[in-house]
Write a protein that holds these residues in place. Structure first.
Motif, short mmCIF file in Angstrom:
data_model
loop_
_atom_site.label_atom_id
_atom_site.label_comp_id
_atom_site.label_asym_id
_atom_site.label_seq_id
_atom_site.Cartn_x
_atom_site.Cartn_y
_atom_site.Cartn_z
N ASN A 17 0.82 -1.21 0.00
CA ASN A 17 0.00 0.00 0.00
C ASN A 17 0.85 1.26 0.00
OD1 ASN A 17 -2.38 -1.49 0.03
ND2 ASN A 17 -2.47 -1.55 2.27
N THR A 18 1.92 1.26 0.78
CA THR A 18 2.78 2.45 0.86
C THR A 18 3.58 2.63 -0.41
OG1 THR A 18 2.97 2.05 3.26
CG2 THR A 18 4.50 3.62 2.28
N TRP A 19 4.10 1.55 -0.95
CA TRP A 19 4.90 1.63 -2.17
C TRP A 19 4.09 2.19 -3.33
CZ3 TRP A 19 10.09 0.38 -2.35
CH2 TRP A 19 10.68 0.33 -3.61
N ASN A 20 2.81 1.84 -3.37
CA ASN A 20 1.95 2.28 -4.47
C ASN A 20 1.13 3.53 -4.14
OD1 ASN A 20 2.72 0.10 -6.13
ND2 ASN A 20 1.20 -1.23 -5.17
N ALA A 21 1.31 4.09 -2.95
CA ALA A 21 0.53 5.27 -2.55
C ALA A 21 0.80 6.43 -3.52
CB ALA A 21 0.89 5.68 -1.13
N PHE A 22 -0.25 7.14 -3.87
CA PHE A 22 -0.10 8.23 -4.83
C PHE A 22 -0.62 9.57 -4.30
CE2 PHE A 22 -1.86 10.82 -8.28
CZ PHE A 22 -0.72 11.01 -9.05
N LEU A 23 -1.80 9.57 -3.70
CA LEU A 23 -2.45 10.84 -3.34
C LEU A 23 -1.65 11.62 -2.30
CD1 LEU A 23 -4.81 12.72 -3.72
CD2 LEU A 23 -6.09 11.41 -2.01
N LEU A 24 -1.33 10.98 -1.18
CA LEU A 24 -0.58 11.69 -0.13
C LEU A 24 0.83 12.10 -0.60
CD1 LEU A 24 -1.50 9.99 3.27
CD2 LEU A 24 -1.61 12.41 2.71
N PRO A 25 1.61 11.19 -1.20
CA PRO A 25 2.92 11.64 -1.70
C PRO A 25 2.82 12.76 -2.72
CG PRO A 25 2.86 9.25 -1.57
CD PRO A 25 1.46 9.73 -1.32
N LEU A 26 1.77 12.77 -3.53
CA LEU A 26 1.59 13.85 -4.50
C LEU A 26 1.40 15.19 -3.80
CD1 LEU A 26 1.14 14.80 -7.45
CD2 LEU A 26 -1.29 14.26 -7.12
N VAL A 27 0.54 15.20 -2.78
CA VAL A 27 0.28 16.44 -2.05
C VAL A 27 1.53 16.91 -1.31
CG1 VAL A 27 -1.07 17.46 -0.18
CG2 VAL A 27 -2.17 15.93 -1.83
N PHE A 28 2.29 15.96 -0.76
CA PHE A 28 3.46 16.31 0.05
C PHE A 28 4.66 16.74 -0.79
CE2 PHE A 28 1.11 14.65 3.48
CZ PHE A 28 1.75 14.99 4.65
N THR A 29 4.60 16.56 -2.10
CA THR A 29 5.76 16.88 -2.94
C THR A 29 5.44 17.91 -4.00
OG1 THR A 29 5.26 14.99 -4.39
CG2 THR A 29 6.81 14.62 -2.58
N PHE A 30 4.35 18.66 -3.82
CA PHE A 30 4.01 19.69 -4.80
C PHE A 30 5.15 20.68 -4.97
CE2 PHE A 30 -0.79 19.09 -4.62
CZ PHE A 30 -0.83 18.66 -5.93
N SER A 31 5.70 21.16 -3.87
CA SER A 31 6.77 22.16 -3.93
C SER A 31 8.16 21.56 -3.77
CB SER A 31 6.54 23.22 -2.83
OG SER A 31 6.51 22.62 -1.54
N ARG A 32 8.25 20.23 -3.64
CA ARG A 32 9.55 19.56 -3.50
C ARG A 32 9.62 18.36 -4.45
NH1 ARG A 32 12.44 20.07 1.24
NH2 ARG A 32 13.93 18.72 0.14
#
Length: 300
Positions: free
Chosen positions: A229-244
């Motif tokens: 689940n973590t390896w394939n997670a998309f929504l949260l990593p996307l939000v957390f890396t908008f500016s990074r």
């Protein structure tokens, strides 16, 4: 002394005999080669998309479409993997994903194991209500919680960091993991805990040195599920890396192959193959413990 009556025992034996006779008659009606053929076709249909992805990763952009469903590339284009790893930054994304995934797995295993142990062994006010609430959260879509999660993380000053991503990903309900541990711990005899307590062991000593080691199969199951689940997670990593962008994970970094007017399909296939290899290796290594953990929790 058995409390089951003789008629009840005869009914159960007779029922098992009927089931066995039906199984034998089914095998007689359907030849073994037919069942084998059906299972083989289903397996090929299941595996073919993955085989096509690997094949596409070794083709050039034109051959991906011109070859159709053919799995054998004319000339293996290993350059696709170099382009995905270096030019698209998947080397950095791989390191980020490994850090986030391992941190999340450790936190989830410890937290869910302790929660499952307490719910399985201790009775307190609101015990059943808590279980109902946990099960109820299974029906809450993840998108509904993204705003409060981001808000809390931002107030903690961890929004644009891998640490914040780990806390956000590991802070979910993980209800299935808790229930797996709960079911498994319920089946462990209490005499083991009592013996440790008599020897002077406290709560944490009993949990970490006695109960958690015994739950190895369930831990392997939770590790595989959480890792996946973590390896394939998309929504949260996307939000957390908008500016990074340098903190992107593999699933978010896959967007690097999506241009405004074109898509690098061969490069994307190579990147997808790179991202799926660790998951396959982990499952192959832990598959026996994975199935034992699920079977043990359900049996309990």
């Amino acid at each position: 002394m058995s409390t089951v009556s003789a008629p009840s025992r005869r009914w159960r034996v007779g029922r098992r005999s009927d089931v066995a006779r039906r199984d034998v008659s089914l095998r007689r009606r359907v030849p073994v080669w037919v069942l084998t053929l059906v299972v083989t076709l289903v397996a090929l249909a299941w595996v073919y998309p993955f085989a096509w992805m690997v094949s596409a990763s070794l083709k050039d952009q034109l051959e991906v479409f011109s070859a159709g469903l053919d799995l054998i590339p004319k000339v293996a284009q290993w350059e696709n993997y170099r382009r995905a790893w270096s030019d698209a930054g998947f080397g950095t994304y791989m390191v980020n994903t490994i850090i986030v995934t391992l941190g999340t797995v450790v936190i989830v295993v410890v937290r869910c194991a302790m929660a499952g142990y307490v719910l399985a062994r201790y009775k307190f006010i609101g015990h059943k209500t808590m279980l109902l609430v946990l099960v109820g959260t299974l029906f809450v879509p993840a998108g509904y919680t993204i705003i409060p999660v981001v808000e809390i993380t931002q107030r903690l000053g961890l929004l644009n960091s891998l640490t914040g991503m780990v806390i956000a990903l590991s802070g979910g309900g993980q209800v299935a993991s808790i229930l797996l541990y709960l079911g498994y711990f319920r089946g462990i005899p209490r005499e083991l805990e009592e013996a440790a307590i008599i020897d002077g062991a406290g709560f944490f000593t009993v949990f970490f040195r006695v109960m958690l080691p015994l739950a190895g199969p369930v831990t392997a199951t939770v590790v595989v599920l959480t890792f996946l689940n973590t390896w394939n997670a998309f929504l949260l990593p996307l939000v957390f890396t908008f500016s990074r962008p340098d903190l992107r994970t593999l699933s978010v970094g896959m967007q690097a192959f999506l241009g405004q007017n074109s898509v690098d399909w061969s490069g994307m296939a190579a990147a997808a193959t790179i991202s799926i290899v660790p998951i396959v290796l982990l499952f192959l290594f832990l598959q026996r413990y994975f199935f034992d953990g699920i079977a043990g929790a359900i049996k309990s």
